[in-house]
Design an enzyme around this catalytic site. Structure first.
Site, PDB file in Angstrom:
ATOM      1  N   GLY A  13       8.422  -0.233  18.822  1.00  0.00           N
ATOM      2  CA  GLY A  13       8.698   1.129  19.281  1.00  0.00           C
ATOM      3  C   GLY A  13       8.317   2.085  18.176  1.00  0.00           C
ATOM      4  O   GLY A  13       7.389   1.794  17.422  1.00  0.00           O
TER       5      GLY A  13
ATOM      6  N   CYS B  59       9.578  -6.055  15.329  1.00  0.00           N
ATOM      7  CA  CYS B  59       9.278  -4.778  14.695  1.00  0.00           C
ATOM      8  C   CYS B  59      10.452  -3.805  14.816  1.00  0.00           C
ATOM      9  O   CYS B  59      11.480  -3.996  14.191  1.00  0.00           O
ATOM     10  CB  CYS B  59       7.990  -4.201  15.273  1.00  0.00           C
ATOM     11  SG  CYS B  59       7.376  -2.821  14.311  1.00  0.00           S
ATOM     12  N   TYR B  60      10.316  -2.802  15.669  1.00  0.00           N
ATOM     13  CA  TYR B  60      11.444  -1.888  15.869  1.00  0.00           C
ATOM     14  C   TYR B  60      12.678  -2.671  16.307  1.00  0.00           C
ATOM     15  O   TYR B  60      13.810  -2.321  15.957  1.00  0.00           O
ATOM     16  CB  TYR B  60      11.066  -0.870  16.942  1.00  0.00           C
ATOM     17  CG  TYR B  60      12.109   0.189  17.183  1.00  0.00           C
ATOM     18  CD1 TYR B  60      12.169   1.308  16.359  1.00  0.00           C
ATOM     19  CD2 TYR B  60      13.037   0.072  18.210  1.00  0.00           C
ATOM     20  CE1 TYR B  60      13.125   2.277  16.570  1.00  0.00           C
ATOM     21  CE2 TYR B  60      13.997   1.040  18.426  1.00  0.00           C
ATOM     22  CZ  TYR B  60      14.036   2.140  17.605  1.00  0.00           C
ATOM     23  OH  TYR B  60      14.980   3.093  17.806  1.00  0.00           O
TER      24      TYR B  60
ATOM     25  N   HIS C  62       4.532  -8.463  14.254  1.00  0.00           N
ATOM     26  CA  HIS C  62       4.294  -8.514  15.706  1.00  0.00           C
ATOM     27  C   HIS C  62       3.733  -9.883  16.113  1.00  0.00           C
ATOM     28  O   HIS C  62       2.515 -10.093  16.043  1.00  0.00           O
ATOM     29  CB  HIS C  62       3.277  -7.443  16.115  1.00  0.00           C
ATOM     30  CG  HIS C  62       3.830  -6.059  16.092  1.00  0.00           C
ATOM     31  ND1 HIS C  62       4.497  -5.510  17.162  1.00  0.00           N
ATOM     32  CD2 HIS C  62       3.827  -5.120  15.128  1.00  0.00           C
ATOM     33  CE1 HIS C  62       4.875  -4.281  16.867  1.00  0.00           C
ATOM     34  NE2 HIS C  62       4.489  -4.013  15.633  1.00  0.00           N
TER      35      HIS C  62
ATOM     36  N   GLU D 256       3.253 -10.894  19.005  1.00  0.00           N
ATOM     37  CA  GLU D 256       2.509 -10.804  20.269  1.00  0.00           C
ATOM     38  C   GLU D 256       1.038 -10.455  20.079  1.00  0.00           C
ATOM     39  O   GLU D 256       0.257 -10.577  21.008  1.00  0.00           O
ATOM     40  CB  GLU D 256       3.181  -9.788  21.213  1.00  0.00           C
ATOM     41  CG  GLU D 256       2.997  -8.314  20.848  1.00  0.00           C
ATOM     42  CD  GLU D 256       3.980  -7.808  19.807  1.00  0.00           C
ATOM     43  OE1 GLU D 256       4.506  -8.619  19.027  1.00  0.00           O
ATOM     44  OE2 GLU D 256       4.211  -6.585  19.759  1.00  0.00           O
TER      45      GLU D 256
ATOM     46  N   ASP E  95      -8.286  -6.997  43.760  1.00  0.00           N
ATOM     47  CA  ASP E  95      -6.889  -6.843  44.149  1.00  0.00           C
ATOM     48  C   ASP E  95      -6.696  -6.905  45.658  1.00  0.00           C
ATOM     49  O   ASP E  95      -5.852  -7.647  46.160  1.00  0.00           O
ATOM     50  CB  ASP E  95      -6.328  -5.509  43.615  1.00  0.00           C
ATOM     51  CG  ASP E  95      -6.536  -5.368  42.126  1.00  0.00           C
ATOM     52  OD1 ASP E  95      -6.825  -6.399  41.486  1.00  0.00           O
ATOM     53  OD2 ASP E  95      -6.431  -4.242  41.607  1.00  0.00           O
TER      54      ASP E  95
ATOM     55  N   LYS F 172      -3.444  -8.503  35.858  1.00  0.00           N
ATOM     56  CA  LYS F 172      -4.771  -8.745  36.442  1.00  0.00           C
ATOM     57  C   LYS F 172      -5.227 -10.200  36.290  1.00  0.00           C
ATOM     58  O   LYS F 172      -5.759 -10.786  37.238  1.00  0.00           O
ATOM     59  CB  LYS F 172      -5.789  -7.826  35.749  1.00  0.00           C
ATOM     60  CG  LYS F 172      -7.122  -7.774  36.433  1.00  0.00           C
ATOM     61  CD  LYS F 172      -7.085  -6.785  37.561  1.00  0.00           C
ATOM     62  CE  LYS F 172      -8.417  -6.606  38.230  1.00  0.00           C
ATOM     63  NZ  LYS F 172      -8.382  -5.479  39.170  1.00  0.00           N
TER      64      LYS F 172
END
Ligand code: XMP
Length: 516
Positions: free
Chosen positions: A60, A87-88, A175, A177, A233, A372
């Site tokens: 964040g 992190c945050y 992080h 991720e 989609d 997606k």
């Protein structure tokens, strides 16, 4: 249990407003665990009601002291549910549980050397003593809260990771991720599978089974209509709904005549001949050409095409008796980005438009929890052909935005043939799908040339090919000379009226991917 997928164990990602929450949710799903993003201020009662199998706090703002810094309900940390903060998230945990987060002026951004300081750490099990991580923060925790042990540091961050096994609370300043963190996905998997004990059971097959089940419950014996464009989609929505409700589904394919070579035929072949879906193929090509006559302004073209699409679609819809539901391919990022406020609007190209007066359908959005790449995987699993599942992004207004100036039948025909050569040649060369998008553009200019003994006065074709991760920024693809030469020769030789081929070497920004 989760609201979204029956008995599927769910991880809630608390979104503190950074761009990282979506990435975290995707990483969790890559670890084959279902995840959902929720606002950071979700109450402990609501969390308890949803009974997630684990919680992740996203990054964040750079500091918990930032003006208007978002704060979570600290009681979420007392529920006994395993929590991992990034992190945050580590700062939030430290702030609420009695650690120290001094304000500093020196941040740490980019790569950092991560040193595991506790070889018995649960969270960092299997991470080597030294590896690379990615940092993006100003303040950081200097003293871990009581009960926590510090498990890693970097040269500038004393508490790069910490854990309190008895309370099942874990956090990293870096992080995990992002791909730059070498053992990031390993850490996420350790947390989910070993610490929280969630089996990696989230697969495309159970997405399909559960979605099919839910659609059947939702629509009962009602009829459903779906606007099919040939894009990924809407194609996956159609295939999925067909699996769920068979003949209760009618698809309407508005053929505006602005698709690429063979695309319209492919839609019909796939859905009518292969899937045996009740398909209404509306031949609206002439109607569109008449509307576009003399129109050169790009925004006007887009508007005309968009409005006409829904006019034609609803005309068809009204001819069908007893249709109660409209299916559309809203994806999870659309839902997150519009703050869960998609109800009663139609996804139209990039915009959500309201229903026209007097028209009402209930919406069914079977892909709205999926990213997606998951939609593509579902499509493949359902048996859609690769050309549809891996189709490049293609603008709703189609070739009209790739013809500069007025759109005519002749220009469409010319561009379609040149574009088919470009796609065929790059497809054959780019077997690993490294180029994001490639296509031809037909500008509204002519130039002098010579072919055989004759002077020509023809149009050029512009080849546009870009690499990109998300279409927000892009770079022109460094295609090999011989590939460019082959495309140029073939276009000149095979497409009448074209006497030059040029290659667009503009990145985005300053250019855009499309020309209009
Ligand atoms: P630009 O040209 O803005 O395009 O760099 C970014 C991405 O969006 C696609 N695009 C569109 N898609 N309707 C769409 O559905 C449109 O009007 C439209 N215009 C651009 C473009 O192909 C690229 O992937």
């Amino acid at each position: 249990m989760s609201d979204a997928y029956g008995d599927q164990p769910t991880v809630l990602v608390l979104d503190f407003g950074a761009q990282y929450a979506q990435l975290i949710a995707r990483r969790v799903r890559e670890a084959r665990v279902y995840s959902e993003i929720v606002p950071y201020d979700i109450t402990a009662e609501e969390v308890a009601r949803r009974a997630p199998a684990a919680i992740i706090l996203s990054g964040g703002p750079s500091s918990v002291y930032a003006q208007d810094a978002p704060h979570m309900d600290p009681r979420v940390l007392d529920l006994g549910i395993p929590v991992l903060g990034f992190c945050y998230g580590i700062q939030e945990m430290a702030l609420h549980l009695g650690g120290q987060v001094p304000r500093t002026d020196v941040g740490e951004y980019g790569f950092a050397e991560l040193v595991v300081t506790d070889p018995h750490s649960e969270l960092l099990a299997g991470v080597p003593h030294i590896s690379q991580c990615w940092m993006s923060h100003r303040d950081s925790v200097s003293v871990a809260p009581p009960g926590f042990s510090v498990i890693a540091r970097t040269p500038t961050t004393a508490v790069a990771a910490m854990e309190d096994r008895s309370r099942r609370l874990y956090a990293t300043q870096f992080h995990p991720e992002v791909a730059h963190t070498e053992y990031g996905q390993h850490i996420i998997r350790t947390f989910l599978h070993d610490i929280a004990g969630i089996a990696p059971a989230w697969t495309m097959v159970n997405i399909i089974d559960e979605t099919v089940e839910r659609v059947r419950e939702q629509v009962g014996h009602d009829r459903v209509i779906c606007a099919l464009s040939g894009g990924v989609d809407s194609s996956v929505v159609a295939a999925l709904l067909h699996r769920a409700i068979g003949d209760q589904l009618t698809c309407v394919f508005v053929d505006h005549g602005l698709l690429r070579l063979d695309e319209a035929e492919q839609v019909v072949r796939t859905f009518r001949d292969q899937f045996h879906i009740d398909l209404v193929h509306v031949q609206a090509q002439d109607r569109y050409l008449a509307l576009l006559e003399g129109i050169t302004d790009p925004e006007k073209k887009r508007r005309i095409i968009g409005e006409e699409f829904w006019r034609v679609f609803f005309e068809e819809a009204e001819k069908l008796e007893g249709v109660r539901w409209l299916a559309q391919g809203t994806l999870y990022p659309d839902v997150i980005e519009s703050g869960n406020k998609t109800a009663a609007t139609i996804k139209s190209h990039h915009n959500l438009i309201p229903f026209p007066p007097g028209v009402h359908f209930e919406l069914i959005e079977p892909l709205k929890t999926l990213f997606k790449d998951e939609v593509r995987a579902v499509g493949s699993e359902l048996g859609l052909p690769d050309e549809i599942v891996h189709r490049q992004p293609f603008p709703g207004p189609g070739l009209a935005v790739r013809i500069i100036g007025e759109v005519t039948r002749e220009k469409l025909d010319t561009l379609r043939r040149a574009d088919a050569i470009i796609r065929e040649e790059i497809d054959a060369w780019d077997t690993s799908h490294s180029v994001w998008q490639y296509f031809g553009v037909l500008p509204d200019i002519r130039s002098v040339g010579v072919m055989g003994d004759e002077r020509t006065y023809g149009h050029p074709i512009i080849i546009r090919a870009v690499s990109s991760a998300d279409a927000m920024t892009a770079d022109w693809a460094r295609l090999p000379d011989d590939l460019l030469a082959r495309m140029s020769n073939r276009i000149i030789n095979e497409v009448e009226g074209i006497n030059r081929v040029v290659y667009d070497i503009t990145s985005k920004p300053p250019g855009t991917i499309e020309w209009e």
